[in-house]
Design a protein around this motif. Sequence first.
Motif, mmCIF file in Angstrom:
data_model
loop_
_atom_site.group_PDB
_atom_site.id
_atom_site.type_symbol
_atom_site.label_atom_id
_atom_site.label_comp_id
_atom_site.label_asym_id
_atom_site.label_seq_id
_atom_site.Cartn_x
_atom_site.Cartn_y
_atom_site.Cartn_z
ATOM 1 N N ARG A 40 -3.477 56.120 -33.976
ATOM 2 C CA ARG A 40 -2.826 55.564 -32.795
ATOM 3 C C ARG A 40 -1.332 55.837 -32.832
ATOM 4 N NH1 ARG A 40 -6.291 54.410 -28.874
ATOM 5 N NH2 ARG A 40 -4.370 53.641 -27.918
ATOM 6 N N ASP A 41 -0.776 56.151 -31.662
ATOM 7 C CA ASP A 41 0.663 56.379 -31.561
ATOM 8 C C ASP A 41 1.297 55.516 -30.476
ATOM 9 O OD1 ASP A 41 -0.301 57.559 -29.275
ATOM 10 O OD2 ASP A 41 0.619 59.526 -29.628
ATOM 11 N N ASP A 42 0.671 54.369 -30.191
ATOM 12 C CA ASP A 42 1.183 53.464 -29.162
ATOM 13 C C ASP A 42 2.566 52.931 -29.553
ATOM 14 O OD1 ASP A 42 -1.692 52.669 -27.670
ATOM 15 O OD2 ASP A 42 -1.820 53.092 -29.813
ATOM 16 N N LYS A 43 3.348 52.539 -28.568
ATOM 17 C CA LYS A 43 4.667 51.972 -28.817
ATOM 18 C C LYS A 43 4.528 50.555 -29.329
ATOM 19 C CE LYS A 43 9.179 51.149 -26.679
ATOM 20 N NZ LYS A 43 9.986 51.239 -25.431
ATOM 21 N N GLY A 44 5.058 50.308 -30.521
ATOM 22 C CA GLY A 44 4.952 48.993 -31.138
ATOM 23 C C GLY A 44 3.789 48.971 -32.111
ATOM 24 N N ILE A 45 4.067 48.604 -33.358
ATOM 25 C CA ILE A 45 3.041 48.658 -34.391
ATOM 26 C C ILE A 45 1.887 47.708 -34.099
ATOM 27 C CG2 ILE A 45 4.248 46.939 -35.822
ATOM 28 C CD1 ILE A 45 2.223 49.974 -37.096
ATOM 29 N N SER A 46 2.172 46.533 -33.544
ATOM 30 C CA SER A 46 1.095 45.585 -33.251
ATOM 31 C C SER A 46 0.206 46.097 -32.129
ATOM 32 C CB SER A 46 1.682 44.215 -32.881
ATOM 33 O OG SER A 46 2.375 43.651 -33.960
ATOM 34 N N VAL A 47 0.809 46.671 -31.100
ATOM 35 C CA VAL A 47 0.031 47.249 -29.994
ATOM 36 C C VAL A 47 -0.878 48.346 -30.528
ATOM 37 C CG1 VAL A 47 0.163 48.544 -27.840
ATOM 38 C CG2 VAL A 47 1.773 46.677 -28.273
ATOM 39 N N GLU A 143 -11.716 38.182 -34.480
ATOM 40 C CA GLU A 143 -12.463 37.391 -33.500
ATOM 41 C C GLU A 143 -12.141 35.905 -33.627
ATOM 42 O OE1 GLU A 143 -16.418 38.545 -34.460
ATOM 43 O OE2 GLU A 143 -16.359 40.390 -33.254
ATOM 44 N N THR A 144 -11.743 35.475 -34.829
ATOM 45 C CA THR A 144 -11.431 34.062 -35.062
ATOM 46 C C THR A 144 -9.991 33.717 -34.717
ATOM 47 O OG1 THR A 144 -13.068 33.941 -36.842
ATOM 48 C CG2 THR A 144 -11.370 32.227 -36.803
ATOM 49 N N VAL A 145 -9.030 34.521 -35.166
ATOM 50 C CA VAL A 145 -7.616 34.150 -35.018
ATOM 51 C C VAL A 145 -6.861 35.036 -34.035
ATOM 52 C CG1 VAL A 145 -7.611 33.277 -37.374
ATOM 53 C CG2 VAL A 145 -6.767 35.593 -36.935
ATOM 54 N N GLY A 146 -7.515 36.059 -33.465
ATOM 55 C CA GLY A 146 -6.838 36.963 -32.561
ATOM 56 C C GLY A 146 -6.268 38.161 -33.299
ATOM 57 N N GLY A 147 -5.713 39.080 -32.530
ATOM 58 C CA GLY A 147 -5.171 40.299 -33.116
ATOM 59 C C GLY A 147 -3.739 40.126 -33.577
ATOM 60 N N PHE A 148 -3.083 41.260 -33.829
ATOM 61 C CA PHE A 148 -1.681 41.246 -34.211
ATOM 62 C C PHE A 148 -0.842 40.799 -33.016
ATOM 63 C CE2 PHE A 148 -3.671 44.267 -37.088
ATOM 64 C CZ PHE A 148 -3.124 43.910 -38.314
ATOM 65 N N ASP A 149 0.146 39.958 -33.262
ATOM 66 C CA ASP A 149 1.011 39.439 -32.203
ATOM 67 C C ASP A 149 1.927 40.557 -31.723
ATOM 68 O OD1 ASP A 149 2.903 38.185 -30.610
ATOM 69 O OD2 ASP A 149 2.968 36.383 -31.853
ATOM 70 N N GLU A 150 1.793 40.936 -30.462
ATOM 71 C CA GLU A 150 2.498 42.106 -29.954
ATOM 72 C C GLU A 150 3.971 41.871 -29.670
ATOM 73 O OE1 GLU A 150 0.132 43.830 -26.827
ATOM 74 O OE2 GLU A 150 -1.567 44.208 -28.189
ATOM 75 N N GLN A 151 4.465 40.664 -29.894
ATOM 76 C CA GLN A 151 5.912 40.465 -29.822
ATOM 77 C C GLN A 151 6.594 41.091 -31.039
ATOM 78 O OE1 GLN A 151 7.833 36.657 -30.536
ATOM 79 N NE2 GLN A 151 5.946 35.829 -31.430
ATOM 80 N N PHE A 152 5.843 41.314 -32.120
ATOM 81 C CA PHE A 152 6.396 41.960 -33.305
ATOM 82 C C PHE A 152 6.247 43.472 -33.135
ATOM 83 C CE2 PHE A 152 5.145 37.760 -34.931
ATOM 84 C CZ PHE A 152 6.332 37.368 -35.535
ATOM 85 N N LEU A 153 7.343 44.112 -32.728
ATOM 86 C CA LEU A 153 7.312 45.555 -32.515
ATOM 87 C C LEU A 153 7.366 46.318 -33.827
ATOM 88 C CD1 LEU A 153 9.742 45.818 -29.466
ATOM 89 C CD2 LEU A 153 7.242 45.719 -29.456
ATOM 90 N N TRP A 154 8.065 45.769 -34.809
ATOM 91 C CA TRP A 154 8.165 46.382 -36.140
ATOM 92 C C TRP A 154 8.526 45.302 -37.142
ATOM 93 C CZ3 TRP A 154 11.755 46.761 -40.049
ATOM 94 C CH2 TRP A 154 11.473 47.679 -41.060
ATOM 95 N N GLY A 155 7.683 45.129 -38.117
ATOM 96 C CA GLY A 155 7.968 44.184 -39.183
ATOM 97 C C GLY A 155 7.338 42.811 -38.980
ATOM 98 N N HIS A 156 6.681 42.304 -40.033
ATOM 99 C CA HIS A 156 6.155 40.942 -40.137
ATOM 100 C C HIS A 156 4.878 40.695 -39.351
ATOM 101 C CE1 HIS A 156 9.978 40.748 -41.893
ATOM 102 N NE2 HIS A 156 10.592 39.878 -41.135
ATOM 103 N N GLU A 157 4.377 41.709 -38.659
ATOM 104 C CA GLU A 157 3.160 41.482 -37.872
ATOM 105 C C GLU A 157 1.969 41.171 -38.771
ATOM 106 O OE1 GLU A 157 2.838 45.439 -39.382
ATOM 107 O OE2 GLU A 157 4.520 44.498 -38.324
ATOM 108 N N GLU A 158 1.898 41.806 -39.953
ATOM 109 C CA GLU A 158 0.777 41.525 -40.842
ATOM 110 C C GLU A 158 0.920 40.157 -41.513
ATOM 111 O OE1 GLU A 158 3.589 43.688 -43.731
ATOM 112 O OE2 GLU A 158 3.365 43.232 -41.610
#
Length: 254
Positions: A40-47, A143-158
């Motif tokens: 994937r090459d989407d803009k933003g690591i969480s996206v 499915e339980t807690v949702g995906g990566f929070d897309e407000q985090f464009l780089w860093g701390h999403e994991e």
Amino acid sequence: MTDDAPAVSVIVCSLAPREQIDCLRILEAQAFDDYEVILRDDKGISVARNAGIEAARSDRLVFLDDDAIPHADYLPAMVDALEANPIVAGRVIHPGDGVISRFVGSYDQGDRRHYVRAVPASFRRGSTGLTGCNMAFRREVFETVGGFDEQFLWGHEETDLARRALEAGYRVLYEPDATVTHWYATSLRDYWRKMARFGPADLQYDRKWDTPFSERVVETLLPVRLGPTPAAAAVATVGNVYRSLAYLRTWLAE
């Protein structure tokens, strides 16, 4: 999942052409072949990571940075660990023996398999034991807690995802057999530049998790760090100063 789903889906987020991504070339040279790659090459690591999850056909999802170098039998180790553990943190080794290698202590958690002791706090004080360049999940976690929070464009999403999962009752297994080599930084200048980039993500993380104001002030205004050697302590302190300045600039600019 369909009957022809692979044992594991490997999700890699990168702007580089596929043929230039080292981790894919190395996986292709290994004996294990029951996997697919989602690039994937989407803009933003969480996206990008969320899009990879959506496209993956397996219930076992492995996330690798494009410059991580998997060691022998990497994917079999991850598949084995995911059989009984919904979240797996792989081992990460920083190459060389320079000053950066000596104080990136959170990277390599040793050669013993164990469940991570989580510390809920600000990003700089807390820990979930998970490093984004080498981690794996069963689909049920998302499915339980949702995906990566897309407000985090780089860093701390994991770290944010892992913290939500920990609060939901999951545990993080550290699996030393699933090892990659990965540079945290390639030079002192690169390290300090990376620390400055973390400042805005630190502020996002602290706000989302309601880090106490007193803790945020102490972390930002007292950036001195210790280390295994005086040189490592000096390098870490300078990096933390850059990080604090970026944190304050982002905070004051709003």
